[in-house]
Design a protein around this motif. Structure first.
Motif, PDB file in Angstrom:
ATOM      1  N   ASP A   1     -12.989   2.403  19.012  1.00  0.00           N
ATOM      2  CA  ASP A   1     -12.955   2.965  17.543  1.00  0.00           C
ATOM      3  C   ASP A   1     -12.771   1.743  16.529  1.00  0.00           C
ATOM      4  OD1 ASP A   1     -13.409   4.828  15.642  1.00  0.00           O
ATOM      5  OD2 ASP A   1     -11.354   5.212  15.404  1.00  0.00           O
ATOM      6  N   LEU A   2     -11.564   0.865  17.061  1.00  0.00           N
ATOM      7  CA  LEU A   2     -11.289  -0.417  16.178  1.00  0.00           C
ATOM      8  C   LEU A   2     -12.477  -1.173  16.291  1.00  0.00           C
ATOM      9  CD1 LEU A   2      -7.749  -1.181  17.208  1.00  0.00           C
ATOM     10  CD2 LEU A   2      -8.389  -0.159  14.912  1.00  0.00           C
ATOM     11  N   GLY A   3     -13.173  -1.234  17.241  1.00  0.00           N
ATOM     12  CA  GLY A   3     -14.427  -2.143  17.304  1.00  0.00           C
ATOM     13  C   GLY A   3     -15.636  -1.714  16.317  1.00  0.00           C
ATOM     14  N   TYR A   4     -15.807  -0.460  16.295  1.00  0.00           N
ATOM     15  CA  TYR A   4     -16.553  -0.134  15.209  1.00  0.00           C
ATOM     16  C   TYR A   4     -16.177  -0.377  13.998  1.00  0.00           C
ATOM     17  CZ  TYR A   4     -18.521   3.154  19.136  1.00  0.00           C
ATOM     18  OH  TYR A   4     -18.974   3.803  20.162  1.00  0.00           O
ATOM     19  N   LEU A   5     -14.805  -0.183  13.861  1.00  0.00           N
ATOM     20  CA  LEU A   5     -14.293  -0.587  12.319  1.00  0.00           C
ATOM     21  C   LEU A   5     -14.569  -1.844  11.882  1.00  0.00           C
ATOM     22  CD1 LEU A   5     -12.835   0.452   9.981  1.00  0.00           C
ATOM     23  CD2 LEU A   5     -10.740   0.176  11.089  1.00  0.00           C
TER      24      LEU A   5
ATOM     25  N   ASN B   1      -8.997  -8.027   8.312  1.00  0.00           N
ATOM     26  CA  ASN B   1      -8.015  -8.556   7.212  1.00  0.00           C
ATOM     27  C   ASN B   1      -8.189  -7.898   5.848  1.00  0.00           C
ATOM     28  OD1 ASN B   1      -6.457 -10.322   9.043  1.00  0.00           O
ATOM     29  ND2 ASN B   1      -8.490 -11.766   8.988  1.00  0.00           N
ATOM     30  N   VAL B   2      -9.013  -6.858   5.653  1.00  0.00           N
ATOM     31  CA  VAL B   2      -9.332  -6.557   4.033  1.00  0.00           C
ATOM     32  C   VAL B   2      -8.142  -5.257   3.913  1.00  0.00           C
ATOM     33  CG1 VAL B   2     -11.931  -6.528   4.520  1.00  0.00           C
ATOM     34  CG2 VAL B   2     -10.662  -4.413   5.330  1.00  0.00           C
ATOM     35  N   PRO B   3      -7.891  -4.889   2.726  1.00  0.00           N
ATOM     36  CA  PRO B   3      -6.828  -4.007   2.539  1.00  0.00           C
ATOM     37  C   PRO B   3      -6.921  -2.729   3.236  1.00  0.00           C
ATOM     38  CG  PRO B   3      -7.524  -5.161   0.613  1.00  0.00           C
ATOM     39  CD  PRO B   3      -8.565  -5.326   1.436  1.00  0.00           C
ATOM     40  N   ILE B   4      -5.794  -2.134   3.815  1.00  0.00           N
ATOM     41  CA  ILE B   4      -5.939  -0.954   4.433  1.00  0.00           C
ATOM     42  C   ILE B   4      -5.070   0.116   3.690  1.00  0.00           C
ATOM     43  CG2 ILE B   4      -5.480   0.426   6.405  1.00  0.00           C
ATOM     44  CD1 ILE B   4      -6.007  -2.312   8.165  1.00  0.00           C
ATOM     45  N   ILE B   5      -5.756   1.021   2.925  1.00  0.00           N
ATOM     46  CA  ILE B   5      -5.144   1.950   2.191  1.00  0.00           C
ATOM     47  C   ILE B   5      -4.620   3.173   2.589  1.00  0.00           C
ATOM     48  CG2 ILE B   5      -5.037   3.421  -0.030  1.00  0.00           C
ATOM     49  CD1 ILE B   5      -7.145   1.249  -1.064  1.00  0.00           C
TER      50      ILE B   5
ATOM     51  N   ASP C   1       3.010  10.310  10.379  1.00  0.00           N
ATOM     52  CA  ASP C   1       3.942   9.632  11.071  1.00  0.00           C
ATOM     53  C   ASP C   1       3.663   8.065  10.755  1.00  0.00           C
ATOM     54  OD1 ASP C   1       5.229   7.877  12.725  1.00  0.00           O
ATOM     55  OD2 ASP C   1       4.793   9.102  14.896  1.00  0.00           O
ATOM     56  N   ASN C   2       4.318   7.539   9.750  1.00  0.00           N
ATOM     57  CA  ASN C   2       4.199   6.349   9.241  1.00  0.00           C
ATOM     58  C   ASN C   2       3.980   5.055  10.361  1.00  0.00           C
ATOM     59  OD1 ASN C   2       4.216   7.213   6.811  1.00  0.00           O
ATOM     60  ND2 ASN C   2       6.057   6.277   6.162  1.00  0.00           N
ATOM     61  N   GLN C   3       4.779   5.337  11.491  1.00  0.00           N
ATOM     62  CA  GLN C   3       4.584   4.175  12.539  1.00  0.00           C
ATOM     63  C   GLN C   3       3.044   4.206  13.062  1.00  0.00           C
ATOM     64  OE1 GLN C   3       7.138   2.262  13.448  1.00  0.00           O
ATOM     65  NE2 GLN C   3       5.483   1.056  14.318  1.00  0.00           N
ATOM     66  N   LYS C   4       2.463   5.335  13.193  1.00  0.00           N
ATOM     67  CA  LYS C   4       1.029   5.339  13.593  1.00  0.00           C
ATOM     68  C   LYS C   4       0.321   4.419  12.643  1.00  0.00           C
ATOM     69  CE  LYS C   4       0.966   9.579  16.020  1.00  0.00           C
ATOM     70  NZ  LYS C   4       0.259  10.837  16.688  1.00  0.00           N
ATOM     71  N   TYR C   5       0.512   4.297  11.120  1.00  0.00           N
ATOM     72  CA  TYR C   5      -0.066   3.655  10.306  1.00  0.00           C
ATOM     73  C   TYR C   5       0.311   2.139  10.448  1.00  0.00           C
ATOM     74  CZ  TYR C   5      -1.022   1.149   5.721  1.00  0.00           C
ATOM     75  OH  TYR C   5      -1.377   0.402   4.853  1.00  0.00           O
ATOM     76  N   PHE C   6       1.468   2.002  10.597  1.00  0.00           N
ATOM     77  CA  PHE C   6       1.888   0.521  10.780  1.00  0.00           C
ATOM     78  C   PHE C   6       1.381   0.047  12.133  1.00  0.00           C
ATOM     79  CE2 PHE C   6       5.910   2.004   8.565  1.00  0.00           C
ATOM     80  CZ  PHE C   6       5.397   1.661   7.199  1.00  0.00           C
ATOM     81  N   ASP C   7       1.368   0.770  13.046  1.00  0.00           N
ATOM     82  CA  ASP C   7       0.531   0.040  14.341  1.00  0.00           C
ATOM     83  C   ASP C   7      -0.793  -0.087  14.024  1.00  0.00           C
ATOM     84  OD1 ASP C   7       2.934   0.364  15.462  1.00  0.00           O
ATOM     85  OD2 ASP C   7       2.589   2.165  16.639  1.00  0.00           O
ATOM     86  N   PHE C   8      -1.510   0.907  13.413  1.00  0.00           N
ATOM     87  CA  PHE C   8      -3.069   0.592  13.003  1.00  0.00           C
ATOM     88  C   PHE C   8      -3.148  -0.598  12.278  1.00  0.00           C
ATOM     89  CE2 PHE C   8      -6.350   1.829  10.161  1.00  0.00           C
ATOM     90  CZ  PHE C   8      -7.362   1.799  11.177  1.00  0.00           C
ATOM     91  N   VAL C   9      -2.356  -0.889  11.338  1.00  0.00           N
ATOM     92  CA  VAL C   9      -2.480  -1.988  10.641  1.00  0.00           C
ATOM     93  C   VAL C   9      -2.415  -3.306  11.482  1.00  0.00           C
ATOM     94  CG1 VAL C   9      -1.558  -3.476   8.706  1.00  0.00           C
ATOM     95  CG2 VAL C   9      -1.871  -0.931   8.455  1.00  0.00           C
ATOM     96  N   ASP C  10      -1.296  -3.211  12.385  1.00  0.00           N
ATOM     97  CA  ASP C  10      -1.054  -4.226  13.137  1.00  0.00           C
ATOM     98  C   ASP C  10      -2.230  -4.528  14.173  1.00  0.00           C
ATOM     99  OD1 ASP C  10       1.203  -4.803  12.124  1.00  0.00           O
ATOM    100  OD2 ASP C  10       2.376  -3.806  13.662  1.00  0.00           O
ATOM    101  N   LYS C  11      -2.769  -3.635  14.745  1.00  0.00           N
ATOM    102  CA  LYS C  11      -3.964  -3.812  15.639  1.00  0.00           C
ATOM    103  C   LYS C  11      -5.121  -4.281  15.001  1.00  0.00           C
ATOM    104  CE  LYS C  11      -2.078  -0.319  18.912  1.00  0.00           C
ATOM    105  NZ  LYS C  11      -2.167   1.168  19.368  1.00  0.00           N
ATOM    106  N   CYS C  12      -5.362  -3.758  13.814  1.00  0.00           N
ATOM    107  CA  CYS C  12      -6.493  -4.222  12.954  1.00  0.00           C
ATOM    108  C   CYS C  12      -6.486  -5.557  12.581  1.00  0.00           C
ATOM    109  CB  CYS C  12      -6.502  -3.476  11.565  1.00  0.00           C
ATOM    110  SG  CYS C  12      -7.221  -1.702  11.735  1.00  0.00           S
ATOM    111  N   ARG C  13      -5.318  -6.134  12.290  1.00  0.00           N
ATOM    112  CA  ARG C  13      -5.012  -7.509  11.939  1.00  0.00           C
ATOM    113  C   ARG C  13      -5.116  -8.486  13.331  1.00  0.00           C
ATOM    114  NH1 ARG C  13      -6.066  -5.889   7.375  1.00  0.00           N
ATOM    115  NH2 ARG C  13      -4.316  -5.445   5.831  1.00  0.00           N
ATOM    116  N   ALA C  14      -4.773  -7.914  14.426  1.00  0.00           N
ATOM    117  CA  ALA C  14      -4.935  -8.688  15.559  1.00  0.00           C
ATOM    118  C   ALA C  14      -6.365  -8.793  16.131  1.00  0.00           C
ATOM    119  CB  ALA C  14      -4.180  -7.943  16.843  1.00  0.00           C
TER     120      ALA C  14
END
Length: 320
Positions: free
Chosen positions: A195-199, A234-238, A217-230
């Motif tokens: 799914d991240l690859g599609y994004l 690098n675009v904004p994630i609202i 669960d905010n931790q799921k958002y924070f983890d999602f952002v970290d995985k995206c950056r990795a």
């Protein structure tokens, strides 16, 4: 103003902004229905307002000769006109949802040309859900099967490339393109990494910002952002947010949007014996979510209002 510019301004001012998403009114209602919803929210100066698009359902009419005719029925028309009305009435940027379903490529191009004429600079590009009569998403003939294909057509227009490649001196559009992200994985993706690859593909094609599915669960958002950056997203994630307001939503939201409720929230909601208490619990939870996101310097909070402003004004005044 582009969504990316709204994000940058919030970062520079070190002040979290907010945006809202509304539904077009059902057929038979007028624009005043939208204004009644937005008036109290507009007083709090949202950065932008998303307007969803609802794909046609199909009905079948049987003729005297026995043949069946398929006819589309739109229950919530008017996304383009509503966006124009919002920008004209409130001077707030409107963001129409552009979907694959129900459109072929020429329909899409014509809609984008109209949006460009109207001065609407921002889009949220989605595949869209299957209609009720479909077990899986079925594109229109000569339409797009995937959001990435639709995104590519819009990027081409931004470069002055129209479907008719013989056009001379064609004008570039200037759309800022957003896409959806799923902190808990899109339900059709085989796993989270795919799914991240599609994004990532959509960002590489030209998507400039991401708005997430709701999460509790905010931790799921924070983890999602970290995985995206990795992986180089690098675009904004609202972050997308919605309070639970009725007992029916305790099961309906996880089922419809494929999200989990944290144990603490779920246990409190299940114990609540009336909708009034459920609404209080839901609002308390989202207020705490917002405060934590703001503490972590999230520049914009996006609220799924379902075209209801009551409750959101209270939440916004408490957190912003």
């Amino acid at each position: 103003m582009k969504i990316t510019e709204h994000v940058q301004r919030a970062i520079e001012q070190k002040k979290t902004a907010f945006s809202v998403e509304i539904l077009p009114p059902v057929k038979g209602q007028n624009i005043q229905h939208i204004f009644q919803t937005l008036d109290p929210l507009a007083e709090l100066n949202p950065a932008f307002i998303d307007v969803t698009y609802h794909r046609e359902e199909y009905v079948y009419k049987k003729h005297l000769n026995g043949l069946l005719e398929r006819k589309s029925v739109r229950k919530r028309p008017g996304t383009v006109a509503i966006c124009a009305a919002i920008q004209n009435h409130y001077k707030i940027d409107a963001v129409p949802h552009i979907i694959c379903g129900g459109f072929d490529k020429e329909d899409t191009e014509n809609a984008l040309i109209e949006l460009n004429f109207l001065g609407i600079d921002n889009l949220l590009v989605l595949r869209g859900d299957p209609i009720k009569s479909e077990s899986t998403f079925i594109p229109e003939p000569n339409g797009h099967r995937y959001a990435s294909e639709l995104l590519e057509q819009i990027v081409n227009l931004n470069q002055g490339k129209y479907l008719d490649d013989e056009l001379l001196n064609s004008a570039n559009t200037n759309f800022c393109i957003g896409v959806a992200g799923y902190p808990e994985k899109h339900f059709e993706a085989p796993n989270f990494n795919i799914d991240l690859g599609y994004l990532k593909k959509k960002v590489d094609l030209g998507a400039e910002y991401i708005v997430t599915q709701m999460f509790f669960d905010n931790q799921k958002y924070f983890d999602f952002v970290d995985k995206c950056r990795a992986i180089g997203i690098n675009v904004p994630i609202i972050p997308g947010l919605k309070p639970i307001t009725t007992k029916s939503q305790i099961t309906a939201l996880p089922k419809t949007f494929h999200v989990d409720l944290p144990d603490d929230l779920a246990n409190e909601l299940v114990k609540a014996d009336e909708n009034k208490r459920v609404k209080e619990i839901g609002e308390e939870w989202i207020v705490n979510q917002c405060k934590e996101l703001i503490q972590n310097e999230v520049p914009i909070l996006h609220f799924y209002t379902m075209s209801k402003s009551d409750g959101f004004v209270k939440i916004l005044k408490e957190v912003l």
